[in-house]
Motif scaffolding. Structure first.
Motif, PDB file in Angstrom:
ATOM      1  N   MET A   1      26.385  41.574  55.970  1.00 50.67           N
ATOM      2  CA  MET A   1      27.150  42.809  56.180  1.00 50.67           C
ATOM      3  C   MET A   1      27.736  43.312  54.869  1.00 50.67           C
ATOM      4  N   GLN A   2      27.902  44.644  54.758  1.00 51.35           N
ATOM      5  CA  GLN A   2      28.503  45.219  53.572  1.00 51.35           C
ATOM      6  C   GLN A   2      30.002  44.982  53.581  1.00 51.35           C
ATOM      7  N   ARG A   3      30.588  44.950  52.397  1.00 52.93           N
ATOM      8  CA  ARG A   3      32.023  44.743  52.274  1.00 52.93           C
ATOM      9  C   ARG A   3      32.806  45.927  52.807  1.00 52.93           C
ATOM     10  N   SER A   4      33.923  45.664  53.420  1.00 52.92           N
ATOM     11  CA  SER A   4      34.807  46.704  53.919  1.00 52.92           C
ATOM     12  C   SER A   4      35.742  47.168  52.810  1.00 52.92           C
ATOM     13  N   ASN A   5      36.161  48.446  52.862  1.00 51.94           N
ATOM     14  CA  ASN A   5      37.138  48.949  51.910  1.00 51.94           C
ATOM     15  C   ASN A   5      38.537  48.437  52.232  1.00 51.94           C
ATOM     16  N   ALA A   6      38.775  48.094  53.479  1.00 56.08           N
ATOM     17  CA  ALA A   6      40.067  47.549  53.868  1.00 56.08           C
ATOM     18  C   ALA A   6      40.228  46.133  53.303  1.00 56.08           C
ATOM     19  N   HIS A   7      41.477  45.715  53.145  1.00 56.48           N
ATOM     20  CA  HIS A   7      41.748  44.326  52.775  1.00 56.48           C
ATOM     21  C   HIS A   7      41.577  43.493  54.037  1.00 56.48           C
ATOM     22  N   VAL A   8      40.636  42.562  54.017  1.00 57.84           N
ATOM     23  CA  VAL A   8      40.299  41.785  55.205  1.00 57.84           C
ATOM     24  C   VAL A   8      41.037  40.451  55.194  1.00 57.84           C
ATOM     25  N   ILE A   9      41.790  40.206  56.253  1.00 61.50           N
ATOM     26  CA  ILE A   9      42.521  38.950  56.433  1.00 61.50           C
ATOM     27  C   ILE A   9      41.886  38.216  57.607  1.00 61.50           C
ATOM     28  N   VAL A  10      41.416  37.002  57.361  1.00 64.78           N
ATOM     29  CA  VAL A  10      40.779  36.214  58.416  1.00 64.78           C
ATOM     30  C   VAL A  10      41.657  35.012  58.734  1.00 64.78           C
ATOM     31  N   LEU A  11      41.891  34.778  60.013  1.00 63.36           N
ATOM     32  CA  LEU A  11      42.587  33.580  60.488  1.00 63.36           C
ATOM     33  C   LEU A  11      41.532  32.597  60.937  1.00 63.36           C
ATOM     34  N   GLY A  12      41.431  31.450  60.242  1.00 60.93           N
ATOM     35  CA  GLY A  12      40.366  30.508  60.542  1.00 60.93           C
ATOM     36  C   GLY A  12      40.818  29.066  60.545  1.00 60.93           C
ATOM     37  N   ASN A  13      40.289  28.316  61.501  1.00 62.69           N
ATOM     38  CA  ASN A  13      40.548  26.877  61.615  1.00 62.69           C
ATOM     39  C   ASN A  13      39.714  26.376  62.789  1.00 62.69           C
ATOM     40  N   GLU A  14      38.952  25.310  62.594  1.00 62.61           N
ATOM     41  CA  GLU A  14      38.126  24.794  63.679  1.00 62.61           C
ATOM     42  C   GLU A  14      38.912  23.868  64.606  1.00 62.61           C
TER      43      GLU A  14
ATOM     44  N   PHE B   1      27.136  39.704  67.328  1.00 59.93           N
ATOM     45  CA  PHE B   1      27.113  40.190  65.947  1.00 59.93           C
ATOM     46  C   PHE B   1      27.084  41.710  65.899  1.00 59.93           C
ATOM     47  N   GLU B   2      26.291  42.331  66.758  1.00 59.03           N
ATOM     48  CA  GLU B   2      26.197  43.788  66.752  1.00 59.03           C
ATOM     49  C   GLU B   2      27.523  44.419  67.150  1.00 59.03           C
ATOM     50  N   MET B   3      28.216  43.832  68.131  1.00 58.72           N
ATOM     51  CA  MET B   3      29.525  44.353  68.507  1.00 58.72           C
ATOM     52  C   MET B   3      30.518  44.201  67.365  1.00 58.72           C
ATOM     53  N   PHE B   4      30.447  43.068  66.665  1.00 60.49           N
ATOM     54  CA  PHE B   4      31.329  42.824  65.527  1.00 60.49           C
ATOM     55  C   PHE B   4      31.031  43.831  64.416  1.00 60.49           C
ATOM     56  N   ARG B   5      29.754  44.048  64.123  1.00 62.35           N
ATOM     57  CA  ARG B   5      29.354  44.984  63.068  1.00 62.35           C
ATOM     58  C   ARG B   5      29.855  46.384  63.380  1.00 62.35           C
ATOM     59  N   GLN B   6      29.722  46.799  64.636  1.00 63.82           N
ATOM     60  CA  GLN B   6      30.158  48.134  65.022  1.00 63.82           C
ATOM     61  C   GLN B   6      31.675  48.283  64.897  1.00 63.82           C
ATOM     62  N   ALA B   7      32.415  47.230  65.271  1.00 64.37           N
ATOM     63  CA  ALA B   7      33.878  47.287  65.169  1.00 64.37           C
ATOM     64  C   ALA B   7      34.318  47.430  63.717  1.00 64.37           C
ATOM     65  N   VAL B   8      33.723  46.636  62.824  1.00 61.50           N
ATOM     66  CA  VAL B   8      34.070  46.721  61.405  1.00 61.50           C
ATOM     67  C   VAL B   8      33.708  48.095  60.861  1.00 61.50           C
TER      68      VAL B   8
ATOM     69  N   GLU C   1      33.519  50.891  62.346  1.00 54.16           N
ATOM     70  CA  GLU C   1      34.335  51.965  62.907  1.00 54.16           C
ATOM     71  C   GLU C   1      35.657  52.141  62.165  1.00 54.16           C
ATOM     72  N   VAL C   2      36.196  51.049  61.610  1.00 49.84           N
ATOM     73  CA  VAL C   2      37.542  51.140  61.025  1.00 49.84           C
ATOM     74  C   VAL C   2      37.593  50.855  59.529  1.00 49.84           C
ATOM     75  N   GLU C   3      36.503  50.384  58.921  1.00 47.98           N
ATOM     76  CA  GLU C   3      36.574  49.861  57.563  1.00 47.98           C
ATOM     77  C   GLU C   3      37.092  50.864  56.539  1.00 47.98           C
ATOM     78  N   ARG C   4      36.859  52.152  56.753  1.00 47.91           N
ATOM     79  CA  ARG C   4      37.298  53.153  55.789  1.00 47.91           C
ATOM     80  C   ARG C   4      38.564  53.882  56.226  1.00 47.91           C
ATOM     81  N   ASP C   5      39.093  53.507  57.378  1.00 46.24           N
ATOM     82  CA  ASP C   5      40.243  54.225  57.927  1.00 46.24           C
ATOM     83  C   ASP C   5      41.523  53.404  57.977  1.00 46.24           C
ATOM     84  N   VAL C   6      41.446  52.115  57.650  1.00 49.84           N
ATOM     85  CA  VAL C   6      42.640  51.275  57.697  1.00 49.84           C
ATOM     86  C   VAL C   6      42.867  50.613  56.352  1.00 49.84           C
TER      87      VAL C   6
END
Length: 289
Positions: free
Chosen positions: A1-14, A92-99, A101-106
């Motif tokens: 996937m291409q990088r988003s313009n927004a600052h991306v914060i991921v919460l991760g832990n298995e 993945f497609e739902m995730f891609r569409q969500a990103v 939709e908002v990557e340039r607006d937030v």
């Protein structure tokens, strides 16, 4: 996937129950009150705790006429295809569409990931500018990050999750020359200076030195969060009985201060890390296995 313009914060832990969703909603609400545009994505299609929190917040605010801010939220439902591969493609497609939709607006995009390894989890990690890994203050939770000697806290070997993060950081470095700012956050910190607490801190310090991440103190064990979740409120919302459904307590005020200290440690004020910090991380990644 291409990088988003927004600052991306991921919460991760298995590991479940470490405080990822609670931290995600508090980060989102704090940034909203600061005037930033925020979107949230719940990538945990099974538990969807963050989505429930967001829904509780909207319903409580509507029922009580509260003017509290809300993020633009996306929930990724579990794929219902005939195969695991097809389900992964659907999610993945739902995730891609969500990103998209908002990557340039937030200004900030906050992604809450499940407590297990999935293809979507790995993709989300590769997009992170800031990766936050909450850890309960115990040796059980620390084992998700690395195995340490029980007497000295010396690092024995890295865990699957840590190797996943290291791969994501190397891939990010190769793509755009930047690294993921990885912050491990100690949650449910005991007020007692026990041997377990000291060993966890020593182990985390050793791990951080090895993998080039940072360690921050998070939130102590507090009952307040059990009462905030059903109404969708956070410690950053107004301290009044209408918003909280009751009078605020000292636990509420203390939790707010702890979260403010954590947010200061995350360096999300728009200031980039120094060249020296980024150079140090690149050296660690270049020498990691």
């Amino acid at each position: 996937m291409q990088r988003s313009n927004a600052h991306v914060i991921v919460l991760g832990n298995e590991k479940g129950g470490s405080g990822k969703s609670t931290t995600a909603i508090h980060l989102a609400v704090h940034l909203l009150y600061e005037g930033f545009r925020v979107a949230t994505i719940d990538a945990d299609s099974r538990q969807h705790t963050l989505t429930t929190y967001v829904r509780n917040r909207r319903e409580w605010a509507s029922a009580h006429g509260l003017a509290v801010p809300h993020s633009t939220h996306f929930h990724l439902p579990q794929g219902r295809g005939d195969s695991r591969e097809k389900n992964a493609d659907i999610e993945f497609e739902m995730f891609r569409q969500a990103v998209a939709e908002v990557e340039r607006d937030v200004d900030y995009l906050i992604i809450d990931t499940p407590g297990f390894d999935t293809h979507l989890t790995r993709i989300a990690h590769s997009l992170a500018d800031t990766l936050i890994t909450p850890l309960n203050d115990s040796l059980i939770d620390l084992d998700v990050i690395a195995r340490i000697e029980p007497d000295s806290g010396k690092l024995i070997e890295l865990s699957h999750y840590t190797r996943l993060v290291q791969r994501s950081r190397r891939e990010r470095l190769a793509i755009d020359g930047r690294t993921i700012d990885w912050v491990m956050v100690r949650n449910r910190i005991s007020t007692l200076n026990s041997r377990n607490t000291r060993l966890v801190q020593t182990g985390l310090d050793n791990i951080a030195e090895r993998v080039g991440c940072r360690v921050a103190d998070g939130i102590a064990e507090r009952v307040i969060f059990r009462s905030l979740f059903p109404i969708g409120m956070t410690v950053f919302d107004p301290l009044d009985e209408d918003a909280l459904g009751g009078a605020p307590t000292m636990s509420h005020i203390s939790a707010r201060q702890e979260y403010r200290l954590l947010l200061d440690a995350l360096n999300l004020s728009g200031k980039r890390r120094s060249d020296e910090q980024m150079l140090g991380e690149k050296r660690v990644l270049a020498g990691s296995v």
